[in-house]
Design an enzyme around this catalytic site. Structure first.
Site, PDB file in Angstrom:
ATOM      1  N   TYR A  42      -0.444 -10.170   0.183  1.00  0.00           N
ATOM      2  CA  TYR A  42       0.621  -9.224   0.848  1.00  0.00           C
ATOM      3  C   TYR A  42       0.256 -10.361   2.215  1.00  0.00           C
ATOM      4  O   TYR A  42      -0.855 -11.003   2.866  1.00  0.00           O
ATOM      5  CB  TYR A  42       0.316  -8.098   1.212  1.00  0.00           C
ATOM      6  CG  TYR A  42      -0.774  -7.085   2.017  1.00  0.00           C
ATOM      7  CD1 TYR A  42      -1.597  -7.170   3.020  1.00  0.00           C
ATOM      8  CD2 TYR A  42      -1.904  -6.580   0.792  1.00  0.00           C
ATOM      9  CE1 TYR A  42      -2.711  -6.986   3.724  1.00  0.00           C
ATOM     10  CE2 TYR A  42      -3.279  -5.991   1.479  1.00  0.00           C
ATOM     11  CZ  TYR A  42      -3.457  -6.746   2.587  1.00  0.00           C
ATOM     12  OH  TYR A  42      -4.657  -5.441   3.453  1.00  0.00           O
ATOM     13  N   HIS A  96      -7.216  -8.529  -2.458  1.00  0.00           N
ATOM     14  CA  HIS A  96      -8.658  -8.174  -2.292  1.00  0.00           C
ATOM     15  C   HIS A  96      -8.716  -5.888  -2.970  1.00  0.00           C
ATOM     16  O   HIS A  96      -7.729  -5.333  -2.776  1.00  0.00           O
ATOM     17  CB  HIS A  96      -9.019  -7.992  -0.939  1.00  0.00           C
ATOM     18  CG  HIS A  96      -7.570  -7.411  -0.404  1.00  0.00           C
ATOM     19  ND1 HIS A  96      -7.384  -8.427   0.190  1.00  0.00           N
ATOM     20  CD2 HIS A  96      -8.228  -6.213   0.439  1.00  0.00           C
ATOM     21  CE1 HIS A  96      -6.336  -7.455   0.659  1.00  0.00           C
ATOM     22  NE2 HIS A  96      -6.711  -6.426   1.308  1.00  0.00           N
ATOM     23  N   ARG A 130      -2.975 -12.175   3.605  1.00  0.00           N
ATOM     24  CA  ARG A 130      -4.677 -11.746   2.398  1.00  0.00           C
ATOM     25  C   ARG A 130      -4.459 -12.256   1.361  1.00  0.00           C
ATOM     26  O   ARG A 130      -3.402 -11.861   0.408  1.00  0.00           O
ATOM     27  CB  ARG A 130      -4.472 -10.008   2.560  1.00  0.00           C
ATOM     28  CG  ARG A 130      -4.633  -9.374   4.270  1.00  0.00           C
ATOM     29  CD  ARG A 130      -5.553 -10.379   4.771  1.00  0.00           C
ATOM     30  NE  ARG A 130      -6.828 -10.674   4.391  1.00  0.00           N
ATOM     31  CZ  ARG A 130      -7.802  -9.433   4.195  1.00  0.00           C
ATOM     32  NH1 ARG A 130      -7.753  -7.874   3.950  1.00  0.00           N
ATOM     33  NH2 ARG A 130      -9.126  -9.809   3.095  1.00  0.00           N
ATOM     34  N   HIS A 155     -10.698  -2.953  -1.015  1.00  0.00           N
ATOM     35  CA  HIS A 155     -11.366  -2.943  -0.018  1.00  0.00           C
ATOM     36  C   HIS A 155     -11.928  -1.690  -1.282  1.00  0.00           C
ATOM     37  O   HIS A 155     -12.215  -0.324  -2.172  1.00  0.00           O
ATOM     38  CB  HIS A 155     -10.268  -1.396   1.033  1.00  0.00           C
ATOM     39  CG  HIS A 155      -9.694  -2.817   1.018  1.00  0.00           C
ATOM     40  ND1 HIS A 155     -10.084  -2.514   2.341  1.00  0.00           N
ATOM     41  CD2 HIS A 155      -8.430  -2.162   0.778  1.00  0.00           C
ATOM     42  CE1 HIS A 155      -8.928  -3.790   2.859  1.00  0.00           C
ATOM     43  NE2 HIS A 155      -7.731  -3.194   1.886  1.00  0.00           N
ATOM     44  N   TYR A 207       0.802  -1.017   0.159  1.00  0.00           N
ATOM     45  CA  TYR A 207       0.054  -0.218  -0.087  1.00  0.00           C
ATOM     46  C   TYR A 207       1.135   1.471  -0.033  1.00  0.00           C
ATOM     47  O   TYR A 207       1.972   1.051   0.735  1.00  0.00           O
ATOM     48  CB  TYR A 207      -0.703   0.260   0.647  1.00  0.00           C
ATOM     49  CG  TYR A 207      -2.057  -0.815   1.330  1.00  0.00           C
ATOM     50  CD1 TYR A 207      -3.200  -0.525   0.783  1.00  0.00           C
ATOM     51  CD2 TYR A 207      -1.626  -2.544   1.838  1.00  0.00           C
ATOM     52  CE1 TYR A 207      -4.470  -1.722   0.912  1.00  0.00           C
ATOM     53  CE2 TYR A 207      -2.997  -3.196   1.718  1.00  0.00           C
ATOM     54  CZ  TYR A 207      -4.277  -2.993   1.239  1.00  0.00           C
ATOM     55  OH  TYR A 207      -6.011  -3.369   0.900  1.00  0.00           O
TER      56      TYR A 207
END
Lengths: 201, 272
Positions: B180, B193, B190, B195, B141
């Site tokens: 990640y 995906h 995870r 959000h 991120y």
């Protein structure tokens, strides 16, 4: 759903909620998000507080959203909360004139947050309140609550939600008046003084 | 990120740290309890439990008192029956194309994600704000606190916005995010995906969720996805690959329709 007529649309199963996670901070907060009140508006109030977890520790990664009416109890249908700047790709901020009724604020490292909005007016049988939606890392499904803002309104005696709550639970929804049109409202996600959270049907 | 941070080898799990096997056992217990309830006549749960122990961060962040019911049919003046509005000033054209927000093209697999935003009756939610955010193709991120030693991409931030059309439709162009690691337990990963944040015609319909990609082998290991204990509900978080949405020489197409829960005051046939 046996209560539906044969021609009514079939209800669609809802998309499940998920946690907001830890990394929304560069995506959802926006400049002017906590400043919903138009500049120098005489009905401006500051509402602030902390978000605390079940151990009483601050929650430094919660996001709160507030939605409420103007001082006359009118809910705006007005865009412009997060005006974008097509020149820079950044944000212009609010225009300082329109009231959108919507504020968004992330908690700081102490779990503290503050917004400035218009003193909500009463609607129908309600005492004046702002609707609150709470998101956080670790919270799989957002939580709704209300912050009741004390004022001139007869308020708490007749409000249908407040009247249905035992006094110690009711107290978790009432902001405390401080000097300079400022109100304190702490949110406790868990524990003995846990905030009342709501489920709408 | 400094060179030294990048070259640190992965540390073995400290003594006492939960393993994937520990988490798997806990998730299996939750699943069995849910299925037992269903067999005994309980209603299916569309949403995750807030006290889902395998997702450890939920432990101190879920209420223990039941929520207080507000029947909006008896309370038409409830502010929650209307929603904040957003308009043309809140979104620019570039906001829905996450591959064009910088000087160059981001690395990764270019995709489109499109679908419709609907309410429980299948009616379109018109002119409302959808926000999304995601990791880059490497699973990192653009957030100061993300310390995953995977490269940032100077051509990708991973934030988008769009207003839904009159038929509730939306479309984003982006790149497929990477999986990640995270620190729920040892070797926790995870699944890839995106959000999503969604507004409806009522504040009661507010939703923040995550969209997954079909066939991801990490689904079974992920306590966030598994916090949705209902199998059919979990499936609704997974987009469908749609070859008709793929653009030749350009991008792969995924379709994902979103259905908002919660009551609204009225539905306005001609929009806002």
């Amino acid at each position: 759903m046996s209560t539906r007529t044969p021609h009514a649309p079939v209800p669609h199963a809802p998309t499940p909620s998920h946690t907001i996670g830890p990394f929304y901070g560069y995506a959802l907060p926006f400049p002017g998000g906590p400043e919903a009140a138009p500049y120098a508006h005489p009905d401006t109030v500051t509402v602030h507080g902390r978000v605390l977890d079940g151990a009483g520790a601050p929650v430094p990664d919660a996001l709160l959203e507030f939605w409420g009416p103007d001082a006359d109890g009118q809910l705006p249908q007005q865009g412009g909360s997060l005006r974008r700047d097509p020149v820079t790709g950044g944000f212009l901020g609010r225009n300082g004139v329109d009231f959108t009724g919507f504020a968004r604020v992330a908690t700081d490292a102490d779990g503290h947050w503050a917004i400035r909005t218009l003193r909500p007016g009463a609607r129908g049988p309600h005492a004046p309140y702002l609707s609150v939606c709470v998101f956080a890392r670790g919270l799989t499904h957002h939580l709704f609550t209300r912050v009741y803002v004390p004022g001139d309104s007869p308020a708490t005696g007749t409000d249908p939600l407040l009247a249905a709550l035992p006094p110690e639970r009711r107290a978790t929804l009432l902001a405390t008046a401080e000097p300079h049109a400022t109100y304190r409202f702490d949110l406790r996600l868990q524990g003995p003084d846990e905030t009342v959270f709501l489920e709408f049907s | 990120m400094s060179e030294s941070t990048r070259t640190v080898p992965r540390q073995p799990a400290p003594a006492g740290e939960l393993t994937q096997a520990d988490i798997d056992r806990r998730m299996a217990r939750e699943r069995e309890a849910y299925e037992k309830g269903l067999a005994e006549g309980a209603e299916p749960s569309h949403h995750p439990r807030r006290d889902y122990a395998p997702y450890r961060s939920s432990a101190l962040r879920h209420p223990t008192q039941p929520p207080v019911a507000v029947d909006t049919r008896l309370d038409p003046e409830a502010a929650e029956l209307s929603s904040p509005a957003f308009g043309d000033t809140d979104v620019t054209e570039l906001d829905s194309d996450l591959t064009r927000q910088h000087q160059g093209e981001p690395l990764g697999e270019r995709i489109t994600v499109s679908g419709r935003l609907l309410d429980r009756e299948g009616r379109p939610v018109r002119g409302q704000l959808i926000e999304l955010w995601q990791a880059n193709a490497s699973g990192r991120y653009a957030h100061q606190r993300d310390q995953h030693p995977a490269p940032l991409d100077p051509n990708f931030t991973g934030v988008g916005r769009v207003l839904t059309g009159d038929d509730g439709s939306y479309a984003f162009t982006t790149i497929k995010p990477g999986a990640y690691p995270w620190r729920n337990h040892a070797n926790a990963w995870r699944p890839a995906h995106i959000h999503f944040s969604l507004f409806g015609s009522a504040f009661t319909q507010r939703l923040v969720t995550q969209m997954y990609f079909p066939g991801d082998p990490l689904f079974a290991y992920d306590p966030i996805l598994q916090s949705v204990t209902d199998e059919a509900a979990r499936a609704r978080l997974v987009a469908a690959y749609d070859h008709d949405l793929s653009r030749p020489e350009r991008s792969l197409g995924y379709r994902w329709d979103i259905v908002l829960d919660g009551p609204a005051a009225t539905w306005i046939e001609e929009g806002r």
